[in-house]
Design a protein around this motif. Structure first.
Motif, PDB file in Angstrom:
ATOM      1  N   TRP A 178       4.972   7.456  -0.309  1.00  0.00           N
ATOM      2  CA  TRP A 178       3.779   7.706  -0.812  1.00  0.00           C
ATOM      3  C   TRP A 178       2.735   6.649  -0.970  1.00  0.00           C
ATOM      4  CZ3 TRP A 178       3.473   5.752  -5.940  1.00  0.00           C
ATOM      5  CH2 TRP A 178       4.777   5.258  -6.414  1.00  0.00           C
ATOM      6  N   SER A 179       1.550   6.883  -1.281  1.00  0.00           N
ATOM      7  CA  SER A 179       0.333   5.898  -1.379  1.00  0.00           C
ATOM      8  C   SER A 179       0.536   5.362  -2.748  1.00  0.00           C
ATOM      9  CB  SER A 179      -0.880   6.580  -1.146  1.00  0.00           C
ATOM     10  OG  SER A 179      -1.901   5.855  -1.606  1.00  0.00           O
ATOM     11  N   THR A 180       0.421   4.093  -2.884  1.00  0.00           N
ATOM     12  CA  THR A 180       0.573   3.373  -4.134  1.00  0.00           C
ATOM     13  C   THR A 180      -0.944   3.506  -4.698  1.00  0.00           C
ATOM     14  OG1 THR A 180      -0.346   1.274  -3.140  1.00  0.00           O
ATOM     15  CG2 THR A 180       1.976   1.847  -3.532  1.00  0.00           C
ATOM     16  N   GLU A 181      -1.933   3.770  -4.267  1.00  0.00           N
ATOM     17  CA  GLU A 181      -3.140   3.792  -4.887  1.00  0.00           C
ATOM     18  C   GLU A 181      -3.592   5.209  -5.387  1.00  0.00           C
ATOM     19  OE1 GLU A 181      -5.783   2.746  -1.250  1.00  0.00           O
ATOM     20  OE2 GLU A 181      -5.571   0.555  -1.863  1.00  0.00           O
ATOM     21  N   THR A 182      -3.024   6.356  -4.573  1.00  0.00           N
ATOM     22  CA  THR A 182      -3.503   7.736  -4.954  1.00  0.00           C
ATOM     23  C   THR A 182      -2.206   8.568  -5.284  1.00  0.00           C
ATOM     24  OG1 THR A 182      -3.010   8.551  -2.632  1.00  0.00           O
ATOM     25  CG2 THR A 182      -5.416   7.694  -3.264  1.00  0.00           C
TER      26      THR A 182
ATOM     27  N   GLU B  17      -3.210   5.815  10.465  1.00  0.00           N
ATOM     28  CA  GLU B  17      -4.003   6.873   9.467  1.00  0.00           C
ATOM     29  C   GLU B  17      -3.954   8.068  10.213  1.00  0.00           C
ATOM     30  OE1 GLU B  17      -7.943   5.504   8.552  1.00  0.00           O
ATOM     31  OE2 GLU B  17      -7.373   3.304   8.001  1.00  0.00           O
TER      32      GLU B  17
ATOM     33  N   ASP C  92      -0.199  10.043  -3.530  1.00  0.00           N
ATOM     34  CA  ASP C  92      -0.284  11.189  -2.546  1.00  0.00           C
ATOM     35  C   ASP C  92       1.004  10.901  -1.626  1.00  0.00           C
ATOM     36  OD1 ASP C  92      -2.534  12.483  -3.539  1.00  0.00           O
ATOM     37  OD2 ASP C  92      -3.694  11.575  -1.931  1.00  0.00           O
TER      38      ASP C  92
ATOM     39  N   LYS D 208       0.832  -1.207   0.095  1.00  0.00           N
ATOM     40  CA  LYS D 208       0.069   0.053  -0.079  1.00  0.00           C
ATOM     41  C   LYS D 208       0.820   1.167  -0.068  1.00  0.00           C
ATOM     42  CE  LYS D 208      -3.639  -2.499   0.336  1.00  0.00           C
ATOM     43  NZ  LYS D 208      -4.758  -2.274  -0.807  1.00  0.00           N
ATOM     44  N   ILE D 209       2.024   1.201   0.209  1.00  0.00           N
ATOM     45  CA  ILE D 209       3.009   2.169   0.492  1.00  0.00           C
ATOM     46  C   ILE D 209       4.175   2.199  -0.481  1.00  0.00           C
ATOM     47  CG2 ILE D 209       4.502   3.472   1.968  1.00  0.00           C
ATOM     48  CD1 ILE D 209       2.499   2.953   4.107  1.00  0.00           C
TER      49      ILE D 209
ATOM     50  N   LEU E 103       3.204  10.685   1.659  1.00  0.00           N
ATOM     51  CA  LEU E 103       2.765  10.449   3.180  1.00  0.00           C
ATOM     52  C   LEU E 103       3.852  11.240   4.060  1.00  0.00           C
ATOM     53  CD1 LEU E 103       1.681   6.747   2.748  1.00  0.00           C
ATOM     54  CD2 LEU E 103       0.204   9.006   2.633  1.00  0.00           C
TER      55      LEU E 103
END
Length: 402
Positions: free
Chosen positions: A94-98, A142, A100, A80-81, A102
């Motif tokens: 950073w986020s692997t989904e968005t 989170e 963004d 996820k990261i 971190l």
């Protein structure tokens, strides 16, 4: 303050001299008018436009916060990261989904050449070229706002590579001086495997977890015992007469492969350095990798000229020529996913080959410049790449169907 005229070199011809030119001088009327062909101008414009056309983008996530080449990357074990490091002296989590950010891993003052999570995802290491090593405590809460805390920091000599141990909280870094640093994290206990004043180019752990194969700029390959910090074997002098670009170790710990830019791949025993085979491949050998499944019994080679080959380990014989030199783009990175070979290429593409047949199964595009690093997350079936184009990309790896 002096005027601008004082900083400007005098003209070789002043105004009076220009006015005083005789009739032998050149007049604008005598210069032949140059006619531009409209079609030629259109063709030139089309060529420029073609160069700017980017390939179809198969990536599911694109990270573009770096300013300059992105040299290295890694996934957190949860998939996820991601973390990337680059020419801009920056490392980002950073986020692997968005995509963004971190966390910004601040504090580096030179290009970040290695980033990596420990095997259990507890720690993150970021390493720059001038030798600054920072290890961060991973915080997966989170909405956490505070930067991750630094649990270990060390300034070594200029560094050339880094790696985490695959099963222990041990960080390994190779230096330009030839020394190899072994750090126990987070205690900071340190060992130094003293080199012979020649740059170490690469390193790879054996699957027994206690030995390390290291290649050097002068062609030397050593096997180190990490517990005793001693050399347990070394390939004979003169086998490689040029820089060793990569090494890999066999899953059963008995063999290792080393390659050099002159096209020679050397298979040796890990116990005493005895040469099992010397295989003449192609010049500009860049990557080598044993298949992770000993039953498959293959290894793969890739060159900067574009050649990708699959070899039989037991027989030391060429089995498949997946891509031929000059007909395909050069290979910079390589890894195995089960019985497939995944390559990162100079044209920015990711190409996947079936080892049993040698056929190319998949091409993933999106980058428009060479791939500099490549990694895979088994849990989420994701491929992460970094490139000279200043971006990192995540691709979904679709396993082949029988």
């Amino acid at each position: 303050m002096r005027g601008l005229s004082e900083d400007t070199p005098p003209s070789s011809i002043n105004g009076d001299e220009i006015t005083g030119m005789d009739d032998d001088g050149i007049y604008f009327e005598e210069i032949e008018e140059i006619q531009f062909d409209d079609e030629e101008m259109v063709d030139d414009q089309e060529e420029e436009d073609t160069e700017m056309i980017r390939p179809e983008d198969h990536a599911i996530t694109v990270f573009n916060k770096h300013n300059g080449s992105v040299f290295c990357c890694d996934f957190h074990p949860n998939g996820k990261i991601a973390v990337t490091g680059g020419e801009d002296d920056k490392a980002y989590v950073w986020s692997t989904e968005t995509g963004d950010v971190l966390m910004d891993c601040i504090g580096h003052k030179d290009s970040v050449i290695f980033v990596g999570f420990s095997f259990d995802g507890t720690f993150l290491a970021t390493v720059d070229m001038c030798g600054l090593i920072k290890v961060w405590k991973v915080n997966l809460e989170e909405n956490q706002q505070e930067p991750w805390s630094v649990v270990f920091e060390y300034e070594a000599d200029d560094l050339s590579w880094g790696s985490w141990h695959f099963g222990a909280r041990v960080l390994i870094c190779g230096a330009v001086t030839g020394d190899i640093y072994i750090f126990k994290i987070p205690s900071g206990d340190t060992k130094v495997l003293q080199g012979h004043n020649i740059r170490t180019e690469c390193g790879k752990m054996f699957h027994d977890g206690v030995r390390l194969a290291a290649g050097y700029e002068d062609g030397t390959v050593k096997v180190w015992d990490l517990k005793t910090a001693t050399v347990v074997s070394q390939i004979p002098p003169g086998i490689h007469q040029i820089r060793v670009t990569a090494v890999d170790t066999h899953p059963d710990n008995s063999l290792m492969l080393s390659i050099a830019t002159d096209g020679k791949a050397v298979m040796t025993t890990s116990s005493n350095g005895k040469v099992v085979a010397q295989m003449e491949a192609e010049n500009d050998l860049e990557v080598v990798a044993f298949s992770p499944d000993p039953q498959l019994g293959y290894f793969a080679l890739g060159t900067l000229n574009g050649s990708v080959t699959i070899w039989d380990t037991a027989r030391q014989m060429l089995r498949h020529h997946c891509a031929k030199s000059q007909e395909s783009d050069g290979v910079t990175k390589m890894l195995w996913i089960k019985d497939e070979v995944v390559t990162g290429c100079l044209d920015g593409s990711v190409r996947v080959y079936e080892a049993r047949s040698g056929n190319r199964r998949l091409v993933l595009t999106g980058h428009w410049s060479e791939i500099l690093d490549l990694t895979y997350n088994e849990k989420e079936k994701l491929i992460l790449t970094t490139s000279d184009d200043g971006t990192a990309r995540i691709f979904k790896y679709n396993e082949k169907t029988e």
